[in-house]
Scaffold this active site. Structure first.
Site, PDB file in Angstrom:
ATOM      1  N   HIS A 218       2.718  -6.875   4.757  1.00  0.00           N
ATOM      2  CA  HIS A 218       1.339  -6.424   4.976  1.00  0.00           C
ATOM      3  C   HIS A 218       0.916  -6.711   6.411  1.00  0.00           C
ATOM      4  CE1 HIS A 218      -0.009  -5.635   0.762  1.00  0.00           C
ATOM      5  NE2 HIS A 218       1.075  -6.363   0.506  1.00  0.00           N
TER       6      HIS A 218
ATOM      7  N   GLU B 278       1.386 -11.447   6.112  1.00  0.00           N
ATOM      8  CA  GLU B 278       0.468 -10.675   6.955  1.00  0.00           C
ATOM      9  C   GLU B 278       1.066 -10.820   8.350  1.00  0.00           C
ATOM     10  OE1 GLU B 278      -1.850  -8.849   5.834  1.00  0.00           O
ATOM     11  OE2 GLU B 278      -2.650  -9.720   3.996  1.00  0.00           O
TER      12      GLU B 278
ATOM     13  N   HIS C 233       0.829  -1.217   0.000  1.00  0.00           N
ATOM     14  CA  HIS C 233       0.000   0.000   0.000  1.00  0.00           C
ATOM     15  C   HIS C 233       0.863   1.267   0.000  1.00  0.00           C
ATOM     16  CE1 HIS C 233      -3.096  -2.987   0.776  1.00  0.00           C
ATOM     17  NE2 HIS C 233      -2.340  -3.435   1.765  1.00  0.00           N
TER      18      HIS C 233
ATOM     19  N   GLU D 215      -2.123   0.394   8.151  1.00  0.00           N
ATOM     20  CA  GLU D 215      -1.290  -0.699   7.653  1.00  0.00           C
ATOM     21  C   GLU D 215      -0.156  -0.152   6.796  1.00  0.00           C
ATOM     22  OE1 GLU D 215      -3.201  -3.400   4.960  1.00  0.00           O
ATOM     23  OE2 GLU D 215      -1.306  -4.412   4.553  1.00  0.00           O
TER      24      GLU D 215
HETATM   25 ZN    ZN Z   1      -2.229  -5.091   2.888  1.00  0.00          ZN
END
Ligand code: ZN
Length: 351
Positions: A238, A314, A145, A183
């Site tokens: 992430h 993640e 992102h 995030e």
């Molecule tokens: Zn993400």
């Protein structure tokens, strides 16, 4: 972030949302502090606001992180007191004659009590020694992102190549903690803790973005950076946004093997090393998603477009209070970075 599978339908929906993961997350709450290093920033042509590609070796106004964790390992040296010399036995002097009875032997002085040597302090948990890394290694760090994605829907929502003839939005905003820590910020921070850890072992690092206040790059551009950089591997960072009860990390690889079986096997090997590295840094695999910290995925553009060993992690669930506290803190971010570094070192050291 990644959607969690409540049902097949929701899973697919979540998966779709997550596929977008590679792309974009959160609100631009945080000004990123870029790392100081010799690297050149090249504008990415596909994104108007100019997501930048960091090319090592050139000089540029790279940002610098405020904290640069330097893992230290102390090795206490147990001290031991010297043994006291035993007291000499006193000489026995017989009484002169005529002594009817021999003088009783004087009681020998009791030996001074020996102090037991202090038990050596327990050795601290040894940091996993990085295996020797051959020269010329290149690692792509992809902080998922970007901070300004949310303010630029026209850019991040456009459809781009997602591999296997599919398309996906350029990027997404990503998730955040309930307190609003994004995030994108977390990913950026971890990347900037990880970078010097890798560089300290002679590894050249390529970043897919050079700040946390830009837009993009799109998922396909990020994959292209990895494919064209001559890198040994890609680590895409992430954080998840799952049910509050879910916690822990998981490591994702491409289920559809975009670059063939041999490359897929390398990605799987990388994933196991990264999973073990995160564990060795004290982090726990997800209690909810994937299996034993691993989750092959068929729906993520960043994985489906990559032609080199690639994992996407993640690092935790930002909607879980414990994970959120860890992921919002510098210490927790360093812990995640150290886990990733452990995995990269062991993967490169064994290959
Ligand atoms: Zn993400």
């Amino acid at each position: 972030m990644t959607a969690r599978p409540r049902s097949v339908a929701t899973l697919l929906a979540g998966v779709a949302a997550c596929a977008v993961l590679i792309a974009s997350c959160a609100a631009p709450t945080e000004q990123a502090t870029p790392p100081t290093s010799s690297s050149v920033v090249v504008s990415s042509p596909a994104v108007s606001s100019g997501p930048l590609i960091t090319v090592p070796g050139l000089s540029s106004p790279a940002e610098s992180t405020t904290e640069s964790p330097t893992p230290t390992s102390e090795s206490p040296t147990p001290s031991s007191e010297p043994e006291p010399a035993p007291a000499p036995e006193p000489e026995i002097t017989p009484e002169p004659e005529p002594a009817p009875a021999p003088a009783p032997e004087p009681e020998p002085e009791p030996e001074p009590e020996q102090e037991p040597a202090p038990a050596p302090a327990p050795e601290p948990e040894p940091a996993p020694a990085p295996a020797p890394i051959a020269g010329g290694r290149v690692v792509v760090i992809d902080p998922g992102h970007n901070g300004a994605n949310g303010a630029n829907p026209d850019i991040i929502n456009r459809q781009v190549d997602a591999g296997f003839g599919e398309t996906k939005p350029c990027n997404t905003t990503g998730t955040s903690t309930n307190d609003g820590y994004t995030e994108a910020s977390f990913n950026w921070k971890v990347a900037n803790y990880l970078r010097p850890m890798l560089e300290s072992q002679g590894i050249t690092v390529v970043m897919t973005r050079d700040s946390n206040d830009g837009v993009g790059p799109c998922v396909n551009e990020r994959a292209q950076i990895g494919n064209s950089s001559g890198a040994d591997l890609v680590v895409s960072i992430h954080g998840d946004g799952d049910d509050a009860s879910a916690s822990g990390f998981y490591v994702m690889t491409a289920e559809r093997d975009p670059a063939g079986a041999e490359m897929a096997a390398r990605s799987d090997d990388l994933a196991v090393n990264v999973r073990d590295g995160l564990r060795s840094a004290g982090l726990s695999p997800s209690n909810h998603l994937g299996s034993n910290g691993l989750w092959p995925r068929s729906d993520l553009a960043g994985l489906n477009l990559s032609m080199i060993p690639t994992v996407m992690i993640e690092a935790g669930n930002m909607r879980n209070s414990g994970d959120a506290a860890l992921m919002s803190s510098a210490g927790g971010q360093q812990q995640v970075a150290q886990g990733l570094a452990n995995g990269v070192f062991s993967y490169l050291g064994s290959g």
